[in-house]
Scaffold this motif. Structure first.
Motif, PDB file in Angstrom:
ATOM      1  N   UNK A  41      24.608  27.461 -27.880  1.00 50.43           N
ATOM      2  CA  UNK A  41      25.192  26.262 -28.060  1.00 50.43           C
ATOM      3  C   UNK A  41      23.958  25.545 -28.236  1.00 50.43           C
ATOM      4  N   UNK A  42      22.796  26.155 -28.135  1.00 52.48           N
ATOM      5  CA  UNK A  42      21.671  24.844 -28.068  1.00 52.48           C
ATOM      6  C   UNK A  42      21.834  23.610 -29.143  1.00 52.48           C
ATOM      7  N   UNK A  43      20.426  22.833 -29.217  1.00 55.35           N
ATOM      8  CA  UNK A  43      20.795  22.389 -30.256  1.00 55.35           C
ATOM      9  C   UNK A  43      19.212  22.538 -31.039  1.00 55.35           C
ATOM     10  N   UNK A  44      18.123  22.821 -29.808  1.00 57.79           N
ATOM     11  CA  UNK A  44      16.869  23.265 -31.145  1.00 57.79           C
ATOM     12  C   UNK A  44      16.479  24.697 -31.074  1.00 57.79           C
ATOM     13  N   UNK A  45      16.937  25.175 -30.477  1.00 62.20           N
ATOM     14  CA  UNK A  45      17.073  27.227 -30.143  1.00 62.20           C
ATOM     15  C   UNK A  45      18.092  27.482 -30.639  1.00 62.20           C
ATOM     16  N   UNK A  46      19.273  27.465 -31.399  1.00 64.09           N
ATOM     17  CA  UNK A  46      20.081  28.133 -31.918  1.00 64.09           C
ATOM     18  C   UNK A  46      19.537  29.031 -33.010  1.00 64.09           C
ATOM     19  N   UNK A  47      18.686  29.167 -33.474  1.00 58.40           N
ATOM     20  CA  UNK A  47      18.379  30.189 -34.726  1.00 58.40           C
ATOM     21  C   UNK A  47      17.522  31.006 -33.768  1.00 58.40           C
ATOM     22  N   UNK A  48      16.891  30.822 -32.694  1.00 56.98           N
ATOM     23  CA  UNK A  48      15.771  31.091 -32.003  1.00 56.98           C
ATOM     24  C   UNK A  48      16.103  32.750 -31.713  1.00 56.98           C
ATOM     25  N   UNK A  60      11.782  20.694 -23.197  1.00 60.48           N
ATOM     26  CA  UNK A  60      13.448  20.105 -22.065  1.00 60.48           C
ATOM     27  C   UNK A  60      14.511  20.829 -22.569  1.00 60.48           C
ATOM     28  N   UNK A  61      15.265  21.582 -23.813  1.00 62.79           N
ATOM     29  CA  UNK A  61      15.803  21.861 -23.919  1.00 62.79           C
ATOM     30  C   UNK A  61      15.489  23.823 -23.411  1.00 62.79           C
ATOM     31  N   UNK A  62      14.545  23.859 -23.514  1.00 60.85           N
ATOM     32  CA  UNK A  62      14.532  25.101 -23.439  1.00 60.85           C
ATOM     33  C   UNK A  62      14.307  25.339 -21.993  1.00 60.85           C
ATOM     34  N   UNK A  63      13.951  24.667 -20.976  1.00 62.51           N
ATOM     35  CA  UNK A  63      13.897  24.649 -19.319  1.00 62.51           C
ATOM     36  C   UNK A  63      15.050  24.870 -19.048  1.00 62.51           C
ATOM     37  N   UNK A  64      16.345  23.963 -19.654  1.00 59.73           N
ATOM     38  CA  UNK A  64      17.709  24.535 -19.044  1.00 59.73           C
ATOM     39  C   UNK A  64      18.347  25.174 -19.987  1.00 59.73           C
ATOM     40  N   UNK A  65      17.611  26.181 -20.463  1.00 52.13           N
ATOM     41  CA  UNK A  65      18.165  27.677 -21.065  1.00 52.13           C
ATOM     42  C   UNK A  65      17.605  28.582 -20.228  1.00 52.13           C
ATOM     43  N   UNK A  66      16.511  28.313 -19.437  1.00 53.69           N
ATOM     44  CA  UNK A  66      16.215  29.333 -19.129  1.00 53.69           C
ATOM     45  C   UNK A  66      17.298  29.523 -17.497  1.00 53.69           C
ATOM     46  N   UNK A  67      17.466  28.066 -17.193  1.00 54.29           N
ATOM     47  CA  UNK A  67      17.672  28.065 -15.734  1.00 54.29           C
ATOM     48  C   UNK A  67      19.117  28.695 -16.657  1.00 54.29           C
ATOM     49  N   UNK A  68      20.126  29.026 -17.019  1.00 53.83           N
ATOM     50  CA  UNK A  68      21.084  29.449 -17.885  1.00 53.83           C
ATOM     51  C   UNK A  68      20.653  30.966 -17.349  1.00 53.83           C
ATOM     52  N   UNK A  69      19.575  31.056 -18.416  1.00 56.20           N
ATOM     53  CA  UNK A  69      19.638  32.969 -18.118  1.00 56.20           C
ATOM     54  C   UNK A  69      18.945  33.491 -16.459  1.00 56.20           C
ATOM     55  N   UNK A  70      18.639  31.929 -15.868  1.00 57.06           N
ATOM     56  CA  UNK A  70      18.168  32.495 -14.577  1.00 57.06           C
ATOM     57  C   UNK A  70      19.572  32.712 -13.415  1.00 57.06           C
ATOM     58  N   UNK A  71      20.451  32.611 -13.865  1.00 58.41           N
ATOM     59  CA  UNK A  71      22.105  31.783 -13.572  1.00 58.41           C
ATOM     60  C   UNK A  71      22.209  33.778 -13.932  1.00 58.41           C
ATOM     61  N   UNK A  72      22.270  33.830 -15.011  1.00 58.46           N
ATOM     62  CA  UNK A  72      23.574  35.241 -15.658  1.00 58.46           C
ATOM     63  C   UNK A  72      22.380  36.349 -14.696  1.00 58.46           C
ATOM     64  N   UNK A  73      20.970  36.447 -14.256  1.00 62.28           N
ATOM     65  CA  UNK A  73      20.616  37.348 -13.635  1.00 62.28           C
ATOM     66  C   UNK A  73      20.491  37.505 -12.742  1.00 62.28           C
ATOM     67  N   UNK A  74      20.638  36.415 -12.342  1.00 67.08           N
ATOM     68  CA  UNK A  74      21.146  35.816 -10.400  1.00 67.08           C
ATOM     69  C   UNK A  74      22.684  37.008 -10.320  1.00 67.08           C
TER      70      UNK A  74
END
Length: 465
Positions: free
Chosen positions: A136-143, A65-79
């Motif tokens: 800034x994420x909880x589960x993907x911070x070291x990704x 779920x958090x990963x999907x939210x990050x994808x939205x942020x990345x897509x916003x950046x691209x937009x």
């Protein structure tokens, strides 16, 4: 001219026009912003989408779920990028440099949009913003969203890697045996330095679709010396005049790309220590994932581990002799790291907003505590070069020493060496005659990645040359 010809200037008030996207779409900066960099960002989104989709098992729901939210942020950046929105402040990821970034944006580029901002401004901003999204994420911070690409290119070339290591192992032993023969040592140094230069051609931010076959071709040209006629400004002999006088000196390497380029840098450091010119080598990687293939601490250790145990990443096709040499060098590198002869320092300044002419002021800790204590500092690659000279439309025959300004003029300055294959249309230190010849041969020579420079600012060694 001298370094004082271009005294310190504000990032938004430069002596020559900064590179920026041409309104008519005619320059490389526009092509990068319109096509190349959005393609990179799309790859990040797609690769991360697959990583999120591959999650399974207990507890994976929250991570997905958090990963999907990050994808939205990345897509916003691209937009924002493709629709030419303003560069917005970065959200704090507790890394320590975001207040500096935001103060810099507010002071110098408060009204800038993607297409109006200088190339160096929007491009570095984009990579730092990608990092904040994950950190800034909880589960993907070291990704590390670029790790799979970096490792895949190295895995695909292990046979060539082992062959190269075997060659350098022999060359190093020959150099140690002949260290009183200056001619042989000079030739060995030239080979090692130029290999480090041309390793910069394997850059995933410039060549995101680099195939294993293309990589093998590049590596063959690097090893054969075929590219050396394409060094358009070459201070190798002046650099050798400094290095050859070191007896247990200190060399710093500000790293660029991981994988094959990093290997070339590590081999150069290996040779310098083995023959006694350096007793200390400090490598400067990036603290956050940066420009697709730039080296992080994890990338450095991964490469050393791969050399020690190549069977863990796939070593099919290596000859027994080459594999033994690779493992022998890997064990040596482990020992050099453990003893502190080799050290990694991932200062935040390298992923900050300021060009390197501001090291004595905005990067004072790095300059005072590290670089001025070094004998020779080697800056690797295209981005480090752009940050050294600042990303301007310099007259191409401007002396390199003049362009880097304050860090050349400081009487404590180390010798500064730039090893760069040119992938952007800014460059200095190329004679007018050479420039005319290059434009006749190849119109896009400055950003093709086919031509390189080996340039020197002698610093405090100036009076000794």
């Amino acid at each position: 001219m001298s370094a004082s010809s271009f005294p310190d200037f504000a990032p938004n008030n430069t002596p020559f026009k900064p590179l920026a996207a041409a309104a008519d779409g005619s320059n490389f900066t526009y092509e990068s912003l319109h096509n190349r960099v959005p393609h990179i960002l799309t790859d990040v989104i797609n690769d991360f989408y697959h990583a999120v989709g591959s999650l399974s098992g207990a507890g994976s729901e929250a991570t997905a779920a958090e990963g999907k939210a990050l994808i939205s942020e990345l897509s916003k950046l691209k937009h924002e990028m493709v629709t030419n929105k303003p560069l917005t402040p970065l959200e704090d990821d507790q890394c320590g440099d975001i207040p500096t970034w935001n103060a810099w944006l507010e002071k110098y580029f408060a009204t800038a949009t993607w297409y109006s901002a200088p190339f160096l401004t929007w491009e570095t901003y984009m990579y730092r913003r990608i990092a904040t999204i994950f950190r800034r994420s909880k589960y993907w911070a070291k990704y590390d969203f670029f790790a799979s690409k970096k490792e895949a290119t190295f895995r695909a070339s292990m046979v060539a890697v082992a062959r190269l290591c075997s060659r350098v192992d022999r060359l190093t032993r020959e150099s140690v045996a002949a260290k009183d023969n200056e001619t042989k040592m000079h030739l060995a140094f030239v080979e090692m330095l130029q290999a480090s230069l041309w390793g910069n051609q394997t850059d995933l931010s410039m060549f995101p679709d680099l195939s294993s076959e293309k990589l093998e071709e590049m590596q063959a040209r690097i090893s054969s010396g075929e590219n050396n006629s394409k060094i358009v400004s070459n201070d190798t002999d002046r650099i050798w005049a400094i290095v050859s006088r070191l007896k247990g000196g200190r060399v710093d390497i500000v790293l660029d790309n991981s994988g094959f380029e990093l290997l070339q840098d590590v081999l150069l450091a290996h040779w310098l220590v083995a023959v006694g010119y350096a007793s200390k080598v400090v490598f400067h990687p990036k603290r956050v994932p940066w420009y697709v293939s730039d080296v992080t601490n994890a990338d450095f250790h991964w490469l050393v581990d791969a050399a020690v145990s190549p069977e863990l990443i796939g070593d099919k096709g290596m000859s027994p002799e080459d594999e033994a040499a690779l493992k022998r060098l890997g064990a040596t590198w482990k020992s050099l790291l453990a003893s502190g002869v080799w050290e990694l320092k991932d200062e935040l300044f390298w992923t900050g907003p300021y060009g390197y002419r501001y090291l004595p002021t905005e990067g004072k800790d790095v300059w005072e505590n590290d670089l001025v204590k070094s004998d020779v500092v080697i800056f690797k690659g295209d981005l480090n070069y752009r940050k050294l000279i600042y990303d301007l439309e310099w007259p191409l025959d401007t002396p390199f020493v003049d362009a880097i300004g304050p860090i050349a003029a400081d009487p404590r300055a180390p010798a500064i060496v730039a090893l760069r294959t040119s992938k952007c249309d800014t460059i200095t230190g190329v004679s007018s005659e050479k420039v005319e010849e290059l434009f006749r041969i190849q119109k896009n020579w400055m950003y093709s990645g086919e031509y390189g420079v080996i340039q020197l600012s002698p610093g405090r060694w100036c009076s000794k040359q």
